[in-house]
Write a protein that holds these residues in place. Structure first.
Motif, PDB file in Angstrom:
ATOM      1  N   UNK A 207     -32.522  -0.541  28.077  1.00 37.51           N
ATOM      2  CA  UNK A 207     -32.887  -1.734  27.177  1.00 37.51           C
ATOM      3  C   UNK A 207     -31.974  -2.863  28.103  1.00 37.51           C
ATOM      4  N   UNK A 208     -31.314  -2.216  27.731  1.00 33.99           N
ATOM      5  CA  UNK A 208     -29.898  -3.514  28.628  1.00 33.99           C
ATOM      6  C   UNK A 208     -29.597  -3.897  29.133  1.00 33.99           C
ATOM      7  N   UNK A 209     -30.153  -3.171  30.196  1.00 32.97           N
ATOM      8  CA  UNK A 209     -29.218  -2.720  31.867  1.00 32.97           C
ATOM      9  C   UNK A 209     -29.505  -4.497  32.605  1.00 32.97           C
ATOM     10  N   UNK A 210     -30.589  -5.314  31.611  1.00 29.46           N
ATOM     11  CA  UNK A 210     -30.173  -6.802  32.495  1.00 29.46           C
ATOM     12  C   UNK A 210     -28.975  -7.543  32.529  1.00 29.46           C
ATOM     13  N   UNK A 211     -29.140  -7.035  30.898  1.00 28.47           N
ATOM     14  CA  UNK A 211     -27.641  -7.593  30.484  1.00 28.47           C
ATOM     15  C   UNK A 211     -26.522  -7.703  31.108  1.00 28.47           C
ATOM     16  N   UNK A 212     -26.067  -5.907  31.839  1.00 28.92           N
ATOM     17  CA  UNK A 212     -24.629  -4.942  31.684  1.00 28.92           C
ATOM     18  C   UNK A 212     -24.009  -6.242  33.159  1.00 28.92           C
ATOM     19  N   UNK A 213     -24.742  -6.354  34.481  1.00 34.24           N
ATOM     20  CA  UNK A 213     -24.571  -6.851  34.887  1.00 34.24           C
ATOM     21  C   UNK A 213     -23.367  -8.814  35.203  1.00 34.24           C
ATOM     22  N   UNK A 214     -22.329  -8.963  36.126  1.00 32.27           N
ATOM     23  CA  UNK A 214     -21.591 -10.116  35.888  1.00 32.27           C
ATOM     24  C   UNK A 214     -22.725 -10.998  36.834  1.00 32.27           C
ATOM     25  N   UNK A 215     -22.059 -12.523  36.169  1.00 32.75           N
ATOM     26  CA  UNK A 215     -22.264 -13.723  37.429  1.00 32.75           C
ATOM     27  C   UNK A 215     -21.456 -14.260  38.000  1.00 32.75           C
ATOM     28  N   UNK A 216     -21.130 -15.138  38.752  1.00 29.55           N
ATOM     29  CA  UNK A 216     -20.392 -15.614  39.764  1.00 29.55           C
ATOM     30  C   UNK A 216     -19.138 -16.352  38.675  1.00 29.55           C
ATOM     31  N   UNK A 217     -19.306 -17.117  37.974  1.00 23.11           N
ATOM     32  CA  UNK A 217     -18.266 -17.524  37.368  1.00 23.11           C
ATOM     33  C   UNK A 217     -17.998 -16.317  35.899  1.00 23.11           C
ATOM     34  N   UNK A 218     -18.378 -15.708  35.342  1.00 28.84           N
ATOM     35  CA  UNK A 218     -18.087 -14.933  34.642  1.00 28.84           C
ATOM     36  C   UNK A 218     -17.102 -13.757  35.321  1.00 28.84           C
ATOM     37  N   UNK A 219     -17.627 -13.372  36.659  1.00 28.62           N
ATOM     38  CA  UNK A 219     -16.648 -12.904  37.505  1.00 28.62           C
ATOM     39  C   UNK A 219     -15.264 -13.751  37.324  1.00 28.62           C
ATOM     40  N   UNK A 220     -14.966 -15.278  37.949  1.00 27.96           N
ATOM     41  CA  UNK A 220     -13.816 -15.745  37.975  1.00 27.96           C
ATOM     42  C   UNK A 220     -13.490 -15.726  36.582  1.00 27.96           C
ATOM     43  N   UNK A 221     -13.748 -15.775  36.001  1.00 28.19           N
ATOM     44  CA  UNK A 221     -13.102 -16.037  34.442  1.00 28.19           C
ATOM     45  C   UNK A 221     -11.933 -14.573  34.404  1.00 28.19           C
ATOM     46  N   UNK A 222     -12.709 -13.773  34.427  1.00 26.98           N
ATOM     47  CA  UNK A 222     -12.299 -11.307  35.046  1.00 26.98           C
ATOM     48  C   UNK A 222     -11.192 -12.152  35.523  1.00 26.98           C
ATOM     49  N   UNK A 223     -10.939 -12.573  36.359  1.00 26.38           N
ATOM     50  CA  UNK A 223      -9.927 -12.568  37.893  1.00 26.38           C
ATOM     51  C   UNK A 223      -9.176 -13.138  37.401  1.00 26.38           C
ATOM     52  N   UNK A 224      -9.173 -14.214  35.925  1.00 26.24           N
ATOM     53  CA  UNK A 224      -8.489 -15.603  36.297  1.00 26.24           C
ATOM     54  C   UNK A 224      -7.752 -14.596  34.781  1.00 26.24           C
ATOM     55  N   UNK A 225      -8.150 -13.418  34.277  1.00 25.71           N
ATOM     56  CA  UNK A 225      -7.336 -12.399  33.486  1.00 25.71           C
ATOM     57  C   UNK A 225      -6.816 -11.118  33.999  1.00 25.71           C
ATOM     58  N   UNK A 226      -7.210 -10.688  34.985  1.00 27.06           N
ATOM     59  CA  UNK A 226      -6.119 -10.220  36.142  1.00 27.06           C
ATOM     60  C   UNK A 226      -4.871 -10.973  36.155  1.00 27.06           C
ATOM     61  N   UNK A 227      -5.326 -12.219  36.392  1.00 32.24           N
ATOM     62  CA  UNK A 227      -4.015 -12.684  37.364  1.00 32.24           C
ATOM     63  C   UNK A 227      -3.027 -12.927  36.563  1.00 32.24           C
ATOM     64  N   UNK A 228      -3.382 -13.485  35.181  1.00 33.06           N
ATOM     65  CA  UNK A 228      -2.599 -13.023  33.589  1.00 33.06           C
ATOM     66  C   UNK A 228      -1.471 -11.493  33.694  1.00 33.06           C
ATOM     67  N   UNK A 229      -2.376 -11.237  33.857  1.00 32.21           N
ATOM     68  CA  UNK A 229      -2.523  -9.914  33.489  1.00 32.21           C
ATOM     69  C   UNK A 229      -1.419  -9.507  34.863  1.00 32.21           C
ATOM     70  N   UNK A 230      -1.068  -9.535  35.632  1.00 30.14           N
ATOM     71  CA  UNK A 230      -0.536  -8.702  36.577  1.00 30.14           C
ATOM     72  C   UNK A 230       0.804  -9.243  37.076  1.00 30.14           C
ATOM     73  N   UNK A 231       1.048 -11.460  36.518  1.00 30.34           N
ATOM     74  CA  UNK A 231       2.199 -11.513  36.876  1.00 30.34           C
ATOM     75  C   UNK A 231       2.480 -11.112  35.216  1.00 30.34           C
ATOM     76  N   UNK A 232       2.917 -10.661  34.137  1.00 31.38           N
ATOM     77  CA  UNK A 232       3.519 -10.906  33.351  1.00 31.38           C
ATOM     78  C   UNK A 232       3.392  -9.273  33.244  1.00 31.38           C
ATOM     79  N   UNK A 233       2.590  -8.390  34.014  1.00 30.77           N
ATOM     80  CA  UNK A 233       3.238  -6.964  33.353  1.00 30.77           C
ATOM     81  C   UNK A 233       4.467  -6.212  33.628  1.00 30.77           C
ATOM     82  N   UNK A 234       4.881  -6.828  34.695  1.00 30.31           N
ATOM     83  CA  UNK A 234       6.554  -6.162  34.475  1.00 30.31           C
ATOM     84  C   UNK A 234       7.268  -6.792  33.177  1.00 30.31           C
ATOM     85  N   UNK A 235       7.431  -7.824  32.457  1.00 29.07           N
ATOM     86  CA  UNK A 235       7.562  -8.210  31.348  1.00 29.07           C
ATOM     87  C   UNK A 235       7.018  -7.019  30.393  1.00 29.07           C
ATOM     88  N   UNK A 236       5.323  -6.284  30.004  1.00 23.49           N
ATOM     89  CA  UNK A 236       5.001  -5.491  29.412  1.00 23.49           C
ATOM     90  C   UNK A 236       5.989  -4.428  29.482  1.00 23.49           C
TER      91      UNK A 236
END
Length: 458
Positions: A207-236
């Motif tokens: 019933x909520x499947x139509x909201x489970x996907x992403x849109x163009x800008x939300x995927x860009x935000x998520x990719x910024x999160x990926x880059x933050x994690x990738x850069x700082x993981x050696x410190x982690x």
């Protein structure tokens, strides 16, 4: 219709009351038990006639800052891929992490730094609390969009305790080495969340499947999160390790493993994708698997070549998991894993633990020299052989999976309590349930167009 105002009133009171109760309780416990450690207390530090430059704060704080960025920015944005759940992804990450940092300071303090009737805190306890918060956020990813903030706070209340117990058993009682947390953070957080998701299974989530996907800008935000994690993981991974060669080796192994997992993710994503096109879900997540898989072994003499092989394998397994295993997980095992934590944290975490078993079994005085004492003190002192250390590492994985599975089951039963008011299946993945969303009142004024129809048009 009478139930709707009642649920709204309950939702209005649940979160404020729970936040005030938890903050009040932790504040009282801090007042009774928590004190500065000798490197933080003004009287103790200067009484010891130390130079300020020798304080461990200066060596650990840069890593702490990086870990903080991962927890609050990286995890928050990575989970902001859902098209109508960005406020909740970032906001609830903020809430959960802030509470977990306080609560884990107490729980971990009782296990690791309790003496003289007090818990003694400093820069290391801050880093360890962030690690616990990371495990909580990994579990959050498995149930993202299907629970309210009050339920999430109760999940954190339970999970932090079990995280502390599991960590104490592995690191203190069993003498397991797990600097970057392949077992204690990633495996524990993933399988706690997956079992929790299984107990909270929603058969009508379509019933909520139509909201489970992403849109163009939300995927860009998520990719910024990926880059933050990738850069700082050696410190982690390197933040809690022995200063000097151990910390540098951990950062270096993590660095190379991440590069290899990124290459394998791009390769496999194009290979299994339609028409050879890349899938942003794979890139956002599986590229990070290299940081997870070396969490246990990065401190060890893994070698740069070993780090590359481990990272490439982790990226491959993670990408294939997103493509083929995630649908099976829901259809066959009734586990609705919103963020795919099984692919990013679960399977790579288990692989990382097994890699730690292998590398520990190969530890020799010839390979480590005098450095063996800092990595495997029990082996260096002759209390264990390298083979027995490897067996303990394997047993640590079993213990972690047990604590995570039992804890996730208990957490699921807790979150199903009727007074918590679970969301209807049709209202999952929707910010407007919990947030004032700009423009929502203008949409309501448009007339009889329903929320579901607006979602479909979007």
């Amino acid at each position: 219709m009478a139930g709707s105002p009642l649920r709204a009133a309950g939702r209005r009171l649940q979160l404020p009351l729970l936040c005030l109760l938890l903050q009040g309780a932790t504040a009282i416990l801090f007042a009774v038990f928590v004190r500065y450690n000798h490197e933080t207390d003004a009287a103790l530090w200067h009484w010891g006639n130390h130079s300020n430059a020798d304080n461990e704060f200066y060596f650990r704080y840069p890593s702490f800052q990086d870990v903080q960025a991962m927890v609050f920015v990286g995890f928050g944005l990575l989970m902001a891929f859902l098209q109508r759940y960005g406020f909740s992804s970032v906001g609830f990450t903020f809430l959960l992490a802030a509470f977990a940092l306080q609560w884990s300071t107490l729980v971990q303090g009782f296990f690791h730094s309790f003496h003289g009737g007090h818990i003694h805190v400093g820069i290391e306890s801050m880093i360890n609390a962030d690690f616990c918060a990371a495990a909580v956020l990994i579990s959050f990813g498995a149930i993202l969009g299907k629970t309210g903030p009050a339920q999430l706070l109760l999940m954190a209340l339970l999970e932090v305790v079990l995280f502390g117990v599991n960590e104490f058993v592995l690191l203190s009682l069993l003498g397991v080495k797990d600097a970057g947390g392949s077992m204690t953070i990633h495996t524990f957080g993933a399988y706690f969340g997956l079992v929790l998701s299984r107990v909270l299974y929603r058969p009508q989530l379509e019933k909520s499947k139509h909201r489970q996907g992403s849109v163009y800008h939300s995927d860009l935000f998520a990719m910024i999160g990926t880059i933050f994690l990738w850069i700082f993981w050696p410190s982690f991974n390197s933040a809690p390790t022995t200063l000097g060669d151990g910390q540098q080796r951990t950062a270096l192994n993590t660095y190379y493993s991440l590069t290899a997992s990124t290459l394998s993710t791009f390769a496999l994503s194009a290979l299994v994708g339609g028409d050879g096109r890349l899938d942003m879900v794979h890139i956002q997540n599986a590229a990070l698997a290299g940081g997870v898989v070396v969490g246990t072994s990065a401190e060890m003499m893994l070698t740069p070549f070993g780090a590359l092989v481990a990272g490439f394998l982790a990226g491959t397994v993670s990408t294939l998991g997103y493509k083929f295993f995630t649908p099976t997980l829901e259809s066959k095992f009734k586990v609705q894993d919103t963020c795919g934590v099984h692919n990013l944290h679960g399977m790579p975490g288990v692989l990382g633990a097994l890699l730690g078993v292998l590398v520990a079994g190969l530890a020799t005085h010839e390979a480590y020299g005098d450095g063996l004492e800092s990595v495997f003190p029990l082996v260096a002192e002759g209390q264990r052989s390298a083979t027995s250390q490897a067996v303990y590492q394997l047993f640590g994985l079993f213990v972690t999976l047990t604590f995570a599975s039992v804890g996730g089951g208990l957490g699921g039963l807790l979150l199903r309590l009727p007074f918590l008011g679970s969301l209807p299946d049709s209202q999952c993945y929707e910010d407007q349930i919990y947030w004032e969303v700009p423009g929502e009142h203008e949409e309501e004024a448009q007339g009889p167009l329903r929320v579901e129809e607006r979602d479909t048009q979007a």
